[in-house]
Design a protein around this motif. Structure first.
Motif, short mmCIF file in Angstrom:
data_model
loop_
_atom_site.label_atom_id
_atom_site.label_comp_id
_atom_site.label_asym_id
_atom_site.label_seq_id
_atom_site.Cartn_x
_atom_site.Cartn_y
_atom_site.Cartn_z
N SER A 234 -0.48 4.34 38.08
CA SER A 234 0.79 3.03 39.06
C SER A 234 -0.62 1.67 39.92
N ALA A 235 -1.78 2.59 40.25
CA ALA A 235 -2.53 1.57 40.61
C ALA A 235 -3.78 0.42 39.20
N ASP A 236 -4.00 1.24 38.49
CA ASP A 236 -4.18 0.14 37.18
C ASP A 236 -3.52 -0.58 36.53
N VAL A 237 -2.21 -0.21 36.44
CA VAL A 237 -1.24 -0.76 35.65
C VAL A 237 -0.85 -2.31 36.53
N ALA A 238 -1.20 -1.69 37.94
CA ALA A 238 -0.77 -3.21 38.88
C ALA A 238 -1.97 -3.94 38.85
N ARG A 239 -3.17 -3.53 38.65
CA ARG A 239 -4.43 -4.25 38.47
C ARG A 239 -4.82 -5.12 37.19
N ARG A 240 -4.18 -4.23 35.86
CA ARG A 240 -4.31 -5.08 34.84
C ARG A 240 -2.85 -6.28 34.75
N LEU A 241 -1.57 -5.85 35.62
CA LEU A 241 -0.97 -7.03 35.36
C LEU A 241 -1.23 -8.35 36.12
N ARG A 242 -2.08 -7.24 37.15
CA ARG A 242 -2.62 -9.12 37.98
C ARG A 242 -3.74 -10.02 36.98
N GLN A 243 -4.02 -8.93 36.17
CA GLN A 243 -4.61 -10.17 35.29
C GLN A 243 -4.14 -11.21 34.59
N THR A 244 -2.94 -10.48 33.63
CA THR A 244 -2.65 -11.41 33.25
C THR A 244 -0.91 -11.52 33.18
N VAL A 245 -0.25 -11.45 34.26
CA VAL A 245 1.12 -12.20 33.99
C VAL A 245 1.16 -12.47 35.92
N PRO A 246 1.45 -13.83 35.85
CA PRO A 246 1.06 -14.57 36.81
C PRO A 246 2.22 -14.06 38.00
N GLY A 247 2.42 -13.71 38.95
CA GLY A 247 3.16 -13.83 40.37
C GLY A 247 3.61 -11.98 40.20
N CYS A 248 2.94 -11.97 39.56
CA CYS A 248 2.75 -10.08 39.50
C CYS A 248 3.17 -9.48 41.08
N SER A 249 3.79 -8.82 41.87
CA SER A 249 3.20 -8.22 43.25
C SER A 249 3.63 -6.99 43.24
N PRO A 250 3.44 -5.97 43.92
CA PRO A 250 3.73 -4.45 44.43
C PRO A 250 4.34 -4.69 45.32
N GLU A 251 6.15 -4.00 45.23
CA GLU A 251 6.80 -3.66 46.26
C GLU A 251 7.93 -2.69 45.98
N GLN A 252 9.01 -1.92 46.90
CA GLN A 252 9.47 -0.35 47.22
C GLN A 252 11.00 -0.54 46.86
N ARG A 253 11.57 0.37 45.86
CA ARG A 253 12.70 -0.13 45.28
C ARG A 253 13.02 1.57 44.97
N PRO A 254 14.19 2.30 45.76
CA PRO A 254 13.96 3.29 45.11
C PRO A 254 14.59 3.40 44.28
N ARG A 255 14.60 3.97 43.35
CA ARG A 255 15.14 4.76 41.84
C ARG A 255 16.78 4.99 42.29
N PRO A 256 17.49 4.74 41.40
CA PRO A 256 19.28 5.11 41.99
C PRO A 256 18.58 7.20 41.66
N LEU A 257 19.31 7.82 42.03
CA LEU A 257 19.79 9.46 41.16
C LEU A 257 20.40 9.56 40.61
N ALA A 258 22.08 8.94 40.82
CA ALA A 258 22.47 8.70 39.88
C ALA A 258 23.54 8.34 39.11
N ALA A 259 23.62 8.01 37.71
CA ALA A 259 23.61 7.08 37.08
C ALA A 259 25.82 7.13 36.74
N SER A 260 26.22 5.90 36.45
CA SER A 260 27.42 5.62 36.77
C SER A 260 27.79 5.21 34.70
N PRO A 261 27.84 6.43 33.81
CA PRO A 261 27.77 5.83 32.28
C PRO A 261 29.12 4.86 32.73
#
Length: 434
Positions: A234-261
């Motif tokens: 995860s840290a490596d992905v963030a490092r790579r994206l900060r070098q190539t994608v302007p405005g990349c920023s880390p956040e917290q967003r819980p993944r939903p556990l239940a899908a709604s087909p």
């Protein structure tokens, strides 16, 4: 005989247990056929489950010409053809290539992409994921490095409603309300915010970072990496994206556990013709059912072994829905088949201990609150995500368990040689539908 109810965890291996690479990637594809007990098997990857009418027609023709005539939907919105002659590979590949279903022979098994099936149709979601879908598939097929991805590695494109984000893909793009995209690596709560237009490129960068991390561990998927390696990824992905994608920023967003087909029936709010959402009992379509589904506009196969038919003239929608219902598909609430799934079982799989599809059909009763999945062995191929009732054939009978959204499993009952008791145990475990 019904064994006493137990609250002990399921014996290992538990559903979704991690796998490391102990041999070459044996996942079947359209060019690499798998030998099964009922003949050869081809798995055709269909990114986002999206098929044009012509492509759907070609798949139907291929099933009848080379296989058992049926089309089997997978939990990734792909199609399997079964009962194939072992020498049909070259002819099948030519047919698929002519329909645009094989854009790259080197990448055909890594085009594993699920997507929100109602995106752009019903007014929900915050982004139409179609540009992401076409952009990601183009980048995947143009990259030399992605040929090293396992046939199990999964991308998910969620339009913001949380449906495919809940599936626990290796890399997930989620639309956000401000027009940006959130990139989730694995199933943790950490995400990286990137401009929406850069979403596919960010996902490809993350896939390359995973491949670098996997070389030392032999992991097939992100979840297979050791914990410290996942954190470093995860840290490596963030490092790579900060070098190539302007405005990349880390956040917290819980993944939903239940899908709604998608709910079964007419899709409300569509702007370009009507759309219908249907379920496919056990994910198996005979030629007549497939022709009905593919006779309209674009077809979107869902990760819940269903289909959305788009571009239907308003005056035709109700009649087609009636035809699909008469053909045995799930077209509305309350169907006893809703939420019932099974692996191929006997006689198609040599590892299966039972004909679980027949057993699932014999046990179908009133619609239940929870989905149920029948597996012929401990591998549980194609099992759902989130919360479900797990029925596994064992040498001593069938073990019924409740798999919760946090992936813990609690044993409910073991049933031996009593179909009526098995049906009753499954119905009780599923609970009444709301």
């Amino acid at each position: 005989m019904l064994a006493a109810m137990s609250a002990s965890p399921l014996p290992s291996p538990s559903p979704g247990g991690a796998r490391a690479r102990s041999s070459g990637d044996a996942c079947p594809g359209a060019l690499r056929l798998h030998r099964a007990d009922d003949g050869a098997l081809a798995r055709i990857r269909i990114p986002g489950g999206v098929l044009t009418p012509r492509q759907a027609g070609v798949l139907g023709s291929a099933a009848e010409r080379f296989g058992d005539g049926e089309l089997h939907l997978t939990s990734r919105g792909n199609v399997q053809l079964r009962g194939l002659a072992p020498d049909c590979g070259a002819e099948l590949a030519g047919l698929l290539d002519g329909a645009g279903l094989l854009p790259s022979a080197r990448h055909e098994r890594v085009r594993n992409v699920v997507a929100s099936p109602l995106s752009g149709l019903d007014g929900f979601g915050t982004v139409d994921i179609r540009p992401w879908l076409t952009g990601l598939d183009r980048l995947l097929c143009a990259s030399d490095s992605t040929t090293a991805l396992s046939g199990r590695f999964l991308f998910a494109l969620d339009d913001g409603r949380g449906d495919v984000d809940a599936l626990g893909a290796d890399l997930t793009l989620v639309g956000d309300g401000d027009g940006s995209a959130l990139l989730r690596v694995g199933t943790g709560d950490a995400v990286l915010r990137v401009p929406s237009a850069d979403g596919p490129r960010a996902a490809l960068t993350a896939a390359d970072a995973f491949l670098d991390a996997a070389r030392a561990t032999g992991a097939w998927r992100v979840k297979d990496l050791p914990g410290e390696t996942r954190d470093a990824l995860s840290a490596d992905v963030a490092r790579r994206l900060r070098q190539t994608v302007p405005g990349c920023s880390p956040e917290q967003r819980p993944r939903p556990l239940a899908a709604s087909p998608p709910a079964h029936g007419r899709v409300p709010g569509t702007r370009h013709g009507d759309a219908l959402s249907v379920g496919v009992p056990l994910g198996r379509l005979d030629p007549a059912q497939w022709r009905l589904l593919s006779g309209g506009g674009e077809l979107r196969l869902t990760p819940w072994r269903g289909a959305v038919v788009t571009g239907i003239a308003a005056h035709r929608a109700d009649g087609l829905l009636d035809e699909l219902s008469a053909a045995g598909l799930i077209t509305g609430p309350g169907s006893p088949w809703a939420g019932v799934g099974a692996c191929i079982g006997q006689p198609g799989c040599v590892k299966s201990l039972a004909d679980v599809r027949a057993q699932a059909g014999a046990a179908v009763g009133p619609a239940g609150r929870l989905p149920v999945y029948w597996s012929g062995c401990e591998r549980r191929c194609g099992h759902p995500h989130g919360e479900w009732i797990d029925v596994v054939a064992t040498p001593g009978g069938h073990r019924v368990s409740h798999v919760r959204a946090d992936r813990t499993a609690v044993a409910v009952a073991t049933v031996r040689d009593d179909p009526d008791a098995l049906a009753a145990a499954v119905a009780a475990a599923r609970g009444p539908s709301a």
